[in-house]
Design a protein around this motif. Structure first.
Motif, PDB file in Angstrom:
ATOM      1  N   VAL A  28       0.904  -1.154   0.088  1.00  0.00           N
ATOM      2  CA  VAL A  28       0.069  -0.103  -0.046  1.00  0.00           C
ATOM      3  C   VAL A  28       0.868   1.261   0.091  1.00  0.00           C
ATOM      4  O   VAL A  28       0.632   1.913  -0.768  1.00  0.00           O
ATOM      5  N   GLU A  78       0.244   3.463  -3.397  1.00  0.00           N
ATOM      6  CA  GLU A  78      -0.317   4.822  -3.124  1.00  0.00           C
ATOM      7  C   GLU A  78       0.705   5.900  -2.798  1.00  0.00           C
ATOM      8  O   GLU A  78       0.255   7.101  -2.636  1.00  0.00           O
ATOM      9  N   ARG A 116      -5.173   4.636   6.371  1.00  0.00           N
ATOM     10  CA  ARG A 116      -5.300   4.565   4.932  1.00  0.00           C
ATOM     11  C   ARG A 116      -4.907   3.499   4.569  1.00  0.00           C
ATOM     12  O   ARG A 116      -5.977   2.701   3.663  1.00  0.00           O
ATOM     13  N   VAL A 117      -3.977   2.786   5.221  1.00  0.00           N
ATOM     14  CA  VAL A 117      -3.389   1.175   4.960  1.00  0.00           C
ATOM     15  C   VAL A 117      -4.860   0.437   5.065  1.00  0.00           C
ATOM     16  O   VAL A 117      -5.426  -0.453   4.442  1.00  0.00           O
ATOM     17  N   GLU A 156      -8.009   0.908   5.174  1.00  0.00           N
ATOM     18  CA  GLU A 156      -8.915   1.155   4.447  1.00  0.00           C
ATOM     19  C   GLU A 156      -8.666   0.685   2.904  1.00  0.00           C
ATOM     20  O   GLU A 156      -9.773   0.802   2.081  1.00  0.00           O
ATOM     21  N   SER A 157      -7.521   0.311   2.807  1.00  0.00           N
ATOM     22  CA  SER A 157      -7.260  -0.059   1.448  1.00  0.00           C
ATOM     23  C   SER A 157      -7.680  -1.477   1.168  1.00  0.00           C
ATOM     24  O   SER A 157      -7.832  -2.367   1.810  1.00  0.00           O
ATOM     25  N   ASP A 158      -7.985  -1.583  -0.562  1.00  0.00           N
ATOM     26  CA  ASP A 158      -8.565  -3.090  -0.876  1.00  0.00           C
ATOM     27  C   ASP A 158      -7.531  -3.936  -0.514  1.00  0.00           C
ATOM     28  O   ASP A 158      -7.718  -5.024   0.052  1.00  0.00           O
ATOM     29  N   THR A 159      -6.128  -3.810  -0.648  1.00  0.00           N
ATOM     30  CA  THR A 159      -5.184  -4.717  -0.460  1.00  0.00           C
ATOM     31  C   THR A 159      -5.312  -5.247   1.230  1.00  0.00           C
ATOM     32  O   THR A 159      -5.308  -6.540   1.320  1.00  0.00           O
TER      33      THR A 159
END
Lengths: 333, 502
Positions: free
Chosen positions: A64, A68, A285-286, A288-291
């Protein structure tokens, strides 16, 4: 052509990762003026070997950060001391570009006296990234149809069944079955606990009929429950798991037991509030990421986020909880 | 019928140009990594993970699997040329492979390894395609008691087979078992022989011992040879590749090795290592010239090298059918499955047949590529033998140091490696075999833990070790090996005594 760009990108990320830090001055957009952002390569320190345990979490965070454009990052595996070497390594850094992925062993190592590192004072908890509950499972042909029947048998004779808790002596797996026993009024110290190299060994030994029960993080049992070779008696979580909606929680079955293994990202001992806030924003942010969501889903973990202050509070409570249990099991120093 | 269609569909996946390319990249990397001592396939595969994000899951797994079995090919090269096995499964190869190289037959040893690996690997894939499910059931029969007996048999085989006398072999085994006790004891959580150093809490990594004893030890003893005695090494002699006679001698070991490799490889744990030991044992015991073993018998290279490749395929079985990794490298593959959001487990064959069969069938292609890659490479690798000692030895030292440091980035481990290097030199001086010690370090931990797990399960009764057909069978094999050895030693002594009388 596609291949070429990919090769170039790979070459570039290798070059960056190997120290050309100056190239990676990607600005982090939110609160660009005040918040701290990484200005060089971030080292994600992992206490397990490549491929195992929290290494996957480390590599997901790395992905991520890189994708990003938050920062270039490398994963460093420092295996040893049940994660202790990795925690100790990050604890002593004076540079906020070092973070470690920690799990329950952070507490139990200190409580058992295996490690000197005090989780409440020697590291900075940055964010709580999720947790995974424990499943109590038997083979499908086992006579025990629900957790009540299993505990009845253990009440009659606590040492009559072999129970595997993987390699996690005193950790989340062990606390799952121990707390259930305690809720039933059984002395958890008398249970016949077998320790294996890890969850996979518990699985093969349960399927092969060499042990009777396993108390193990749920990702180990869920695929076998779905395939009909194992029966999960209950989960030590507050809510049922989406992947196995037929399995009750232990609470529903009348035993108020919550046990899980959490993932918390740590920073060095001394960090400024700006640095902590910067990491909180990144790790939020991590999470909430798809990964990260995919990783959590694939390993049947629940994606729950806590900021630094909340995690600190959680640490204090969890340390107390672990210490009480380990004292009862005769494992505290 | 349905299953058959899936298998054929798998070929259409694995033969796509993109996937052929990733297979090639994987096996090429595997070969390179296999050659470097210390940097094992699992570390290499883990490093690959971030570069696989852009790929689809099947291509990425095909490439990573390529690294895994490709490294098995490469592992033999350093065993043969510089007496340094890169993984525990190549330790047995080093015994006769290195002696062959010293007699000018390095090319033949490398060629037979490549052919053996190819045949063992391919037979393994056929067996995986046909027998994955029944074999999984059989493997589950191995619980702690069975594992303990298996380790006991394997270690008995090692110390009776290597070196000049069983007593020296046993000494070497015991020292290895002692080293294996360093670290945290799983059952009690107690830390043993760590001397307060957190670095030792997880035990001593096998790679440190093997690089120390084999590579550093070899460098030290080569240094001595260089200064004090004339080298009797013949670099290359006769045909570079295999002669007709060598082919004839290798055929049966390769056939038996394929079978042993796959069957033993299915067992999670130390499958490939045990398979190579078993194969060596079978070859030596069935040979008409057992005295040639340890002095450069081609059977001693052909069998184990075939078996360890068969086993690396075999260890894919529990991974694909149960979601349980059979080795460190397959554990990384398991991690990769999860990274791609694929839940490995008993349902994988139903839910993702395209992925499973695409992966399995890519291994046929990969094995052909490896053979075509490795045979011509022999011409290059044998040139290593012509590098002057003064340049070769420092290169070996540098590679060893990097290999050891790369495991955990730990300086203490470098000192430990040096210590084992000196020990390895002493062992050579007093003629104690190295292989039993190194293999006991690998197997000792599993052996001790299995013993204690079994004793916990049986509530302290030893009867568990004769409690199943499997344990009894293994016990019989173990006793058989011991009888065979002592009979052999006695009759040899008698022969020597007779010869003295005459």
């Amino acid at each position: 052509m596609r291949l070429n760009t990919r090769v170039i990108r790979r070459a570039r990320s290798i070059a960056l990762a190997s120290g050309f830090a100056a190239l990676s001055t990607y600005a982090f957009t939110a609160n660009a003026q005040e918040a701290w952002t990484p200005s060089k390569v971030v080292e994600i320190v992992v206490g397990s070997a490549a491929g195992g345990g929290n290494d996957k979490s480390g590599r997901a965070i790395q992905k991520v950060l890189t994708q990003e454009n938050i920062a270039e990052a490398v994963v460093l595996n420092k295996v040893g001391g049940g994660g202790g070497i990795a925690y100790g390594y990050v604890s002593q850094k004076t540079d906020p570009h070092f973070i470690a992925i920690s799990q329950g062993g952070l507490m139990s190592n200190h409580i058992s006296g295996r490690s000197e590192l005090d989780p409440l004072t020697d590291v900075t908890p940055l964010s709580y990234m999720g947790n995974e509950a424990v499943a109590i499972a038997v083979r499908t042909d086992s006579p025990y149809k629900n957790i009540g029947e299993l505990l009845d048998q253990l009440e009659k004779d606590p040492a009559s069944l072999s129970i595997s808790v993987g390699s996690d002596r005193g950790g989340a797996n062990h606390s799952g079955i121990a707390l259930l026993a305690k809720a039933k009024g059984i002395d958890a110290k008398k249970l016949k606990i077998v320790i294996f190299g890890g969850g996979s060994e518990s699985v093969t030994n349960l399927l092969g009929g060499h042990i009777d029960v396993m108390s193990q993080l749920q990702n180990n049992a869920i695929p076998h429950h779905q395939a009909g070779t194992m029966r999960i008696l209950c989960l030590t979580s507050a809510e049922r798991a989406a992947s196995v909606p037929d399995v009750p929680t232990c609470r529903e079955e009348g035993y108020d037991v919550i046990a899980n293994n959490w993932t918390v990202v740590l920073g060095p001992k001394n960090m400024t509030p700006e640095q902590i806030a910067g990491w909180e924003a990144i790790l939020k942010r991590v999470s909430e990421s798809d990964t990260w969501k995919e990783l959590m889903a694939a390993s049947s973990a629940s994606n729950e986020y806590k900021n630094s202050a909340e995690t600190k509070e959680f640490f204090a409570a969890d340390y107390q909880r672990a210490k009480e249990l380990m004292t009862e099991l005769g494992m505290a120093k | 019928m349905d299953a058959f269609v899936h298998v054929l569909d798998g070929f259409s996946v694995s033969l796509q140009p993109g996937n052929l390319w990733y297979t090639f990249v994987g096996v090429l990397m595997g070969t390179v990594i296999g050659v470097l001592p210390g940097i094992g396939p699992s570390a290499a595969m883990a490093l690959l993970i971030p570069f696989c994000y852009d790929l689809n899951a099947t291509s990425a797994l095909i490439m990573m699997a390529g690294v895994y079995y490709g490294a098995q090919y490469g592992g033999a090269i350093t065993s043969i040329l510089i007496n340094t096995p890169g993984e525990s499964s190549s330790v047995m190869t080093a015994i006769d492979g290195y002696q062959m190289a010293r007699k000018g037959r390095a090319g033949a040893a490398l060629a037979v390894s490549a052919w053996g690996s190819f045949i063992g690997g391919t037979v393994g894939i056929v067996a995986l395609t046909l027998l994955a499910v029944p074999l999984t059931k059989a493997a589950l029969g191995f619980g702690p008691a069975e594992y303990f007996m298996l380790m006991l048999v394997a270690l008995t085989a090692v110390f009776t087979l290597t070196g000049t006398s069983p007593a020296k072999g046993m000494l070497s085994t015991m020292l290895g078992l002692t080293i294996a006790t360093v670290g945290t004891d799983l059952q009690s959580g107690q830390i043993r022989y760590a001397f307060g150093l957190p670095d030792l809490q997880e035990g001593i990594d096998f790679i440190i011992v093997v690089i120390g004893m084999f590579a550093i030890g070899e460098v030290l003893s080569a240094l001595e040879d260089k200064f004090y005695k004339k080298s009797d090494i013949i670099r290359l002699k006769g045909k570079l590749m295999l002669t007709r006679e060598e082919w004839r001698r290798s055929a049966k070991p390769i056939a038996r090795g394929s079978l042993i490799g796959f069957l033993v490889g299915v067992l999670p744990g130390a499958g490939a290592t045990i398979a190579s030991i078993m194969s060596y044992s079978v070859e030596k015991n069935s040979s008409k010239h057992p005295e040639e073993f340890g002095k450069g018998a081609i059977e001693g290279v052909a069998g184990p090298e075939t078996a360890n490749n068969g086993a690396s395929t075999g260890s894919m079985v529990p991974l694909l059918t149960l979601g349980v990794p059979g080795s460190g490298s397959t554990a990384v593959l398991l991690g990769a499955f999860i990274m791609f959001g694929i839940q490995p487990g008993p349902l994988l064959f139903q839910t993702r047949p395209d992925l499973v069969w695409g992966l399995v069938n890519s291994m046929y292609v990969g094995n052909v590529m490896l053979l075509l890659l490795n045979l011509p490479l022999i011409f290059i690798f044998v040139r290593l033998l012509y590098i002057p000692t003064g340049i070769l030895l420092p290169i070996v030292l540098v590679l060893s140091t990097i290999g050891v440091f790369a495991i955990n980035n730990n300086v203490l481990e470098l000192y430990l490696c040096l210590f084992f290097g000196i020990a390895g030199y002493v062992f050579r001086k007093v003629d104690i075999p190295l292989a039993p010690l190194v293999l006991a370090v690998v197997l000792g931990g599993i052996m001790e833990q299995s013993f204690r797990q079994a004793m916990t399960i049986s509530s302290g009764s030893l009867s568990i070790f004769v409690g199943s057909t499997l344990t009894i069978g293994l016990a019989v094999i173990g006793v058989g090996i011991l009888c065979f050895t002592f009979y052999g030693t006695l009759s040899r002594r008698k022969r020597i005594a007779n010869a003295d009388d005459n």
